[in-house]
Design an enzyme around this catalytic site. Structure first.
Site, mmCIF file in Angstrom:
data_model
loop_
_atom_site.group_PDB
_atom_site.id
_atom_site.type_symbol
_atom_site.label_atom_id
_atom_site.label_comp_id
_atom_site.label_asym_id
_atom_site.label_seq_id
_atom_site.Cartn_x
_atom_site.Cartn_y
_atom_site.Cartn_z
ATOM 1 C CG ASP A 62 -1.862 1.180 1.273
ATOM 2 O OD1 ASP A 62 -1.732 2.088 0.421
ATOM 3 O OD2 ASP A 62 -2.728 1.206 2.166
ATOM 4 C CB SER A 141 0.741 11.402 -16.840
ATOM 5 O OG SER A 141 -0.223 11.728 -17.824
ATOM 6 C CE1 TYR A 154 -3.465 9.807 -13.358
ATOM 7 C CE2 TYR A 154 -3.308 11.246 -15.272
ATOM 8 C CZ TYR A 154 -2.941 10.095 -14.604
ATOM 9 O OH TYR A 154 -2.033 9.226 -15.182
ATOM 10 C CB ALA A 193 -11.529 2.055 -19.152
ATOM 11 C CB THR A 195 -9.920 8.569 -21.313
ATOM 12 O OG1 THR A 195 -8.828 7.693 -21.594
ATOM 13 C CG2 THR A 195 -10.360 8.385 -19.869
#
Length: 279
Positions: A62, A141, A154, A193, A195
Site C-alpha cells: 500500500d 504522465s 489527476y 478506459a 477516455t
C-alpha cells in the site's frame, strides 16, 4: 551518457500486478533483472511474480502507508538484495467535471499518485545513496505538463510529482542516484478506459515499459512517450498564452466531451479504486 546493464539488477515495481507495471516487470525479467512486484492486491502481485518465473517475488504493498512501503523495501532486500531500481508506477485516475468530484476521490488520487510516489523516493533514495548507486523511475504522465479537461486533480498530482522530482534530482546530483520521469500519453489500460487520446494514438503498455527500461539503461530526467511529445512540450512552453490555449484545445484530449458523447462507462474501475460509485 552513462549506460547501465539491467542484467542482475534488483528492480522493485509498485502497482506491478497489472497494466504498465506488469508489462514493465516482464520486460525487466526478460532482461535478466531480479524483480519484485508490489501491489495493493497481494495475491495478484504473487500471481504476476510467479508468471515471471524465478527470481521474482510478489508482495502486498500500500503506497499510501509508510509502514507498508518500508516493509516492502525491507523484504525485497532480504529476499533479492539491495534495491537497484525503484519504479514508482502505482496510480489511480477519476474522470469528470471538477465540481462533481467527491472529496474522497480527490484525496485518494493525491495519496496514491503524489504522496505515494514521494514516499517511495524518500524511503529508497537513502539506501541507494549509502551504496553510491541506484535509479528511481516514476511513471508520471503527459498530464505532468498539460491538464486535460475532466482530469484536473489527476493532472495536479502529475504536475506535483514532476515538480518534486525536479528538486530531488538536484539534491541527488553527484551522489550516484539517477531520477527519471517517464511521461506517456494515454495508454490502453483500465485506468484510461473510456477516455480520449486527443491528437496522439493510443499507446500500449509495452510502449511505456520499453521506455522505463531504456530510462534505467540510459538515464534521462524526462522521457516522453511517444518521443515527439518532447518537441511539443518545448513548443507549448514558448507560445504566447492565446496561441497555446488554441494548440491545447486542438491537441490535448477533452475528457468531458468524451463523456458527453457517451464514452464507455468507467463505473467499474472507479468503484474498485475509489471505494464505491462516483457521480
Amino acid at each position: 551518457m552513462r549506460r547501465r546493464s539491467t542484467a542482475g539488477l534488483v528492480v522493485a515495481i509498485t502497482g506491478g500486478a497489472n497494466g504498465i507495471g506488469r508489462e514493465t516487470a516482464e520486460r525487466f525479467a526478460r532482461a535478466g533483472a531480479l524483480v519484485a512486484v508490489g501491489d495493493l492486491d497481494g495475491p495478484a502481485a504473487q500471481a504476476a511474480a510467479q508468471a515471471l518465473g524465478a527470481p521474482a517475488i510478489g508482495l502486498a504493498l500500500d503506497v499510501t502507508d509508510e509502514r507498508s512501503f518500508t516493509a516492502f523495501l525491507d523484504t525485497v532486500e532480504q529476499q533479492l538484495g539491495p534495491v537497484d531500481v525503484l519504479v514508482n508506477n502505482a496510480g489511480v485516475m477519476w474522470v469528470g467535471a471538477f465540481e462533481t468530484e467527491p472529496e474522497r476521490v480527490a484525496e485518494r488520487q493525491v495519496a496514491v499518485n503524489l504522496l505515494g510516489a514521494i514516499r517511495g523516493v524518500r524511503l529508497v533514495a537513502p539506501r541507494m545513496v549509502a551504496r553510491g548507486s541506484g535509479c528511481i523511475v516514476t511513471v508520471a504522465s503527459a498530464a505532468s505538463l498539460v491538464a486535460p479537461p475532466g482530469e484536473s486533480t489527476y493532472a495536479a498530482t502529475k504536475h506535483g510529482i514532476h515538480g518534486y522530482l525536479k528538486g530531488v534530482r538536484r539534491e541527488l546530483r553527484g551522489r550516484g542516484v539517477d531520477v527519471c520521469a517517464v511521461m506517456p500519453a494515454v495508454v490502453d489500460t483500465a485506468l484510461a478506459a473510456g477516455t480520449s487520446t486527443g491528437a496522439t494514438p493510443m499507446l500500449t503498455t509495452a510502449d511505456v515499459a520499453a521506455a522505463v527500461v531504456r530510462a534505467v539503461e540510459r538515464p534521462r530526467f524526462e522521457v516522453f512517450v511517444p518521443g515527439r511529445l518532447a518537441a511539443l512540450a518545448v513548443l507549448l512552453a514558448v507560445l504566447p498564452r492565446p496561441v497555446r490555449d488554441l494548440a491545447e484545445r486542438l491537441l490535448v484530449p477533452d475528457q468531458l466531451k468524451r463523456l458527453a458523447a457517451g464514452a464507455a462507462t468507467r463505473s467499474g474501475y472507479e468503484a474498485t479504486h475509489f471505494g464505491g460509485p462516483t457521480p
